[in-house]
Motif scaffolding. Sequence first.
Motif, PDB file in Angstrom:
ATOM      1  N   GLN A 236       2.444  -7.283   8.094  1.00 47.15           N
ATOM      2  CA  GLN A 236       1.581  -8.733   7.648  1.00 47.15           C
ATOM      3  C   GLN A 236       0.580  -7.799   6.919  1.00 47.15           C
ATOM      4  O   GLN A 236       0.994  -8.180   5.123  1.00 47.15           O
ATOM      5  CB  GLN A 236       1.074  -8.978   8.684  1.00 47.15           C
ATOM      6  CG  GLN A 236       2.125 -10.229   9.510  1.00 47.15           C
ATOM      7  CD  GLN A 236       1.618 -11.107  10.602  1.00 47.15           C
ATOM      8  OE1 GLN A 236       0.174 -11.230  10.426  1.00 47.15           O
ATOM      9  NE2 GLN A 236       2.170 -11.534  11.621  1.00 47.15           N
ATOM     10  N   GLU A 237      -0.310  -6.761   7.073  1.00 46.85           N
ATOM     11  CA  GLU A 237      -0.881  -6.269   6.667  1.00 46.85           C
ATOM     12  C   GLU A 237      -0.233  -5.545   5.081  1.00 46.85           C
ATOM     13  O   GLU A 237      -1.008  -5.872   4.277  1.00 46.85           O
ATOM     14  CB  GLU A 237      -2.512  -5.610   6.802  1.00 46.85           C
ATOM     15  CG  GLU A 237      -3.140  -4.730   6.223  1.00 46.85           C
ATOM     16  CD  GLU A 237      -4.375  -3.775   6.485  1.00 46.85           C
ATOM     17  OE1 GLU A 237      -5.683  -3.869   6.874  1.00 46.85           O
ATOM     18  OE2 GLU A 237      -4.044  -3.584   7.742  1.00 46.85           O
ATOM     19  N   LYS A 238       0.586  -4.097   5.353  1.00 44.73           N
ATOM     20  CA  LYS A 238       1.316  -4.163   4.464  1.00 44.73           C
ATOM     21  C   LYS A 238       1.648  -5.163   3.465  1.00 44.73           C
ATOM     22  O   LYS A 238       2.134  -4.752   2.069  1.00 44.73           O
ATOM     23  CB  LYS A 238       2.375  -3.132   4.747  1.00 44.73           C
ATOM     24  CG  LYS A 238       1.656  -1.702   5.861  1.00 44.73           C
ATOM     25  CD  LYS A 238       2.862  -1.048   6.811  1.00 44.73           C
ATOM     26  CE  LYS A 238       2.223   0.341   7.178  1.00 44.73           C
ATOM     27  NZ  LYS A 238       3.434   0.813   7.927  1.00 44.73           N
ATOM     28  N   GLN A 239       2.549  -5.992   3.527  1.00 45.50           N
ATOM     29  CA  GLN A 239       2.947  -6.947   2.957  1.00 45.50           C
ATOM     30  C   GLN A 239       2.099  -7.611   2.441  1.00 45.50           C
ATOM     31  O   GLN A 239       2.285  -7.749   1.285  1.00 45.50           O
ATOM     32  CB  GLN A 239       4.001  -8.208   3.785  1.00 45.50           C
ATOM     33  CG  GLN A 239       5.349  -7.550   4.841  1.00 45.50           C
ATOM     34  CD  GLN A 239       5.539  -8.486   6.131  1.00 45.50           C
ATOM     35  OE1 GLN A 239       5.839  -9.720   5.772  1.00 45.50           O
ATOM     36  NE2 GLN A 239       6.802  -8.299   6.317  1.00 45.50           N
ATOM     37  N   ARG A 240       0.479  -8.158   2.757  1.00 45.36           N
ATOM     38  CA  ARG A 240      -0.113  -9.119   1.513  1.00 45.36           C
ATOM     39  C   ARG A 240      -0.319  -7.374   0.570  1.00 45.36           C
ATOM     40  O   ARG A 240      -0.434  -8.401  -0.635  1.00 45.36           O
ATOM     41  CB  ARG A 240      -1.508  -9.127   2.651  1.00 45.36           C
ATOM     42  CG  ARG A 240      -1.220 -10.058   3.701  1.00 45.36           C
ATOM     43  CD  ARG A 240      -2.125 -10.494   4.230  1.00 45.36           C
ATOM     44  NE  ARG A 240      -3.039 -10.191   4.958  1.00 45.36           N
ATOM     45  CZ  ARG A 240      -2.807  -9.797   5.685  1.00 45.36           C
ATOM     46  NH1 ARG A 240      -2.132 -10.681   6.986  1.00 45.36           N
ATOM     47  NH2 ARG A 240      -3.840  -8.754   6.808  1.00 45.36           N
ATOM     48  N   ARG A 241      -0.650  -6.206   0.942  1.00 43.56           N
ATOM     49  CA  ARG A 241      -0.973  -5.371   0.017  1.00 43.56           C
ATOM     50  C   ARG A 241      -0.070  -5.091  -0.867  1.00 43.56           C
ATOM     51  O   ARG A 241      -0.183  -5.289  -1.824  1.00 43.56           O
ATOM     52  CB  ARG A 241      -1.626  -4.503   0.592  1.00 43.56           C
ATOM     53  CG  ARG A 241      -2.638  -4.302   1.468  1.00 43.56           C
ATOM     54  CD  ARG A 241      -3.273  -3.194   2.046  1.00 43.56           C
ATOM     55  NE  ARG A 241      -4.315  -2.959   2.736  1.00 43.56           N
ATOM     56  CZ  ARG A 241      -4.207  -1.047   3.265  1.00 43.56           C
ATOM     57  NH1 ARG A 241      -3.682  -0.384   3.774  1.00 43.56           N
ATOM     58  NH2 ARG A 241      -5.566  -1.348   4.192  1.00 43.56           N
ATOM     59  N   ALA A 242       1.926  -5.532  -0.405  1.00 48.61           N
ATOM     60  CA  ALA A 242       2.527  -4.983  -1.651  1.00 48.61           C
ATOM     61  C   ALA A 242       2.316  -6.591  -2.834  1.00 48.61           C
ATOM     62  O   ALA A 242       2.459  -5.832  -3.930  1.00 48.61           O
ATOM     63  CB  ALA A 242       3.688  -5.312  -0.667  1.00 48.61           C
ATOM     64  N   ALA A 243       2.096  -7.682  -2.068  1.00 50.79           N
ATOM     65  CA  ALA A 243       2.028  -8.622  -2.629  1.00 50.79           C
ATOM     66  C   ALA A 243       1.437  -8.482  -3.797  1.00 50.79           C
ATOM     67  O   ALA A 243       1.480  -9.319  -5.234  1.00 50.79           O
ATOM     68  CB  ALA A 243       2.277 -10.111  -1.788  1.00 50.79           C
ATOM     69  N   LYS A 244      -0.115  -8.438  -2.791  1.00 48.64           N
ATOM     70  CA  LYS A 244      -1.393  -8.490  -4.730  1.00 48.64           C
ATOM     71  C   LYS A 244      -0.322  -7.129  -5.535  1.00 48.64           C
ATOM     72  O   LYS A 244      -1.037  -7.551  -6.562  1.00 48.64           O
ATOM     73  CB  LYS A 244      -2.424  -8.230  -3.543  1.00 48.64           C
ATOM     74  CG  LYS A 244      -2.356  -8.904  -2.442  1.00 48.64           C
ATOM     75  CD  LYS A 244      -4.478  -7.887  -2.251  1.00 48.64           C
ATOM     76  CE  LYS A 244      -4.808  -9.489  -1.382  1.00 48.64           C
ATOM     77  NZ  LYS A 244      -6.289  -9.510   0.132  1.00 48.64           N
ATOM     78  N   ALA A 246       2.359  -6.329  -6.765  1.00 48.21           N
ATOM     79  CA  ALA A 246       3.074  -7.174  -7.332  1.00 48.21           C
ATOM     80  C   ALA A 246       2.279  -7.663  -8.593  1.00 48.21           C
ATOM     81  O   ALA A 246       2.238  -7.931  -9.956  1.00 48.21           O
ATOM     82  CB  ALA A 246       4.179  -7.690  -6.886  1.00 48.21           C
ATOM     83  N   GLU A 247       1.406  -9.210  -7.558  1.00 44.70           N
ATOM     84  CA  GLU A 247       0.786  -9.444  -8.480  1.00 44.70           C
ATOM     85  C   GLU A 247      -0.046  -9.030  -9.560  1.00 44.70           C
ATOM     86  O   GLU A 247       0.510  -9.713 -11.049  1.00 44.70           O
ATOM     87  CB  GLU A 247       0.195 -10.338  -7.351  1.00 44.70           C
ATOM     88  CG  GLU A 247       0.619 -11.880  -7.445  1.00 44.70           C
ATOM     89  CD  GLU A 247       0.830 -13.046  -8.562  1.00 44.70           C
ATOM     90  OE1 GLU A 247       0.729 -13.105  -8.868  1.00 44.70           O
ATOM     91  OE2 GLU A 247       2.443 -13.258  -7.782  1.00 44.70           O
ATOM     92  N   ARG A 248      -0.516  -7.653  -9.400  1.00 41.62           N
ATOM     93  CA  ARG A 248      -1.722  -7.285 -10.212  1.00 41.62           C
ATOM     94  C   ARG A 248      -0.527  -6.768 -11.587  1.00 41.62           C
ATOM     95  O   ARG A 248      -0.829  -6.286 -12.813  1.00 41.62           O
ATOM     96  CB  ARG A 248      -2.466  -6.014  -9.533  1.00 41.62           C
ATOM     97  CG  ARG A 248      -3.584  -6.570  -9.047  1.00 41.62           C
ATOM     98  CD  ARG A 248      -4.376  -5.194  -9.067  1.00 41.62           C
ATOM     99  NE  ARG A 248      -3.538  -4.452  -7.468  1.00 41.62           N
ATOM    100  CZ  ARG A 248      -3.907  -4.717  -6.242  1.00 41.62           C
ATOM    101  NH1 ARG A 248      -4.910  -5.479  -5.522  1.00 41.62           N
ATOM    102  NH2 ARG A 248      -3.314  -3.480  -5.512  1.00 41.62           N
TER     103      ARG A 248
END
Length: 252
Positions: A236-244, A246-248
């Motif tokens: 879940q932590e990896k997915q959150r980092r990937a999402a952030k 992508a947003e940047r």
Amino acid sequence: MTREPVFDVLTGLVRTLFRAQGLQIDIAGGEHIPRTGGAVLAVNHTAYLDFMEVGLVGRKSGRNVRYMMKAELEHGIVGFLMKHCKAIGVDRTAGAESYSRAVTALRDGEIVVVYPEATISRSFELKEFKSGAARMATEAEVPIIPMTIWGAQRVWTKDIPKRLGRNNFPINIRIGEPIAPRGTVDELTDELRCEMDKLLDLAQRGYEMPQGALWVPARLGGGAPTMEQAAALEEQEKQRRAAKKAERSKGR
């Protein structure tokens, strides 16, 4: 031991911090740290500041260990410290270069610190090991020194409020005999994990671990996540980092 002013100052600060916190550090097996020559120092990873204990172990044996750290930290004050402490910057997009630098340091007679689990273990059990420690030792033809730390997670780790004040926590450090590189990399990695499992058990023996405490493994009656739950949290932590990330990228 060659004098390194920056490393000397940092060591003094770490010792002062440990005294202020009242940490009771018990080290067994320090004689296994070679006084000269290269070696991979393989350490379990349960806390944000456990690198401090690793450095202390090295100094007690007359050695300044060399850390492998994120290359993106190589700027400003941290970059200055990394340079003068001969840290090895790790660039995940150019792993071969970082690996080569580590092997060169080993051949030059340095002790290079490697966390085979790569990231902090939320379960406080040994996670699956990466093969980097074994590959480095095999290529540089140096031994691997297995080492485990128990209790550092009580000070500051993932998902648990940090306790940086004077808590008088005991911290047990157990160091095993050098493992000579032999067999395949996978076989050496398995041998390393087996030895570190034994050392972790030794570090935990006699250590008071209250039932339900968040820093105690579930297997021992604690409130830490099981290994399966910890793996899910890490994903879940990896997915959150990937999402952030992508947003940047979208915002550029």
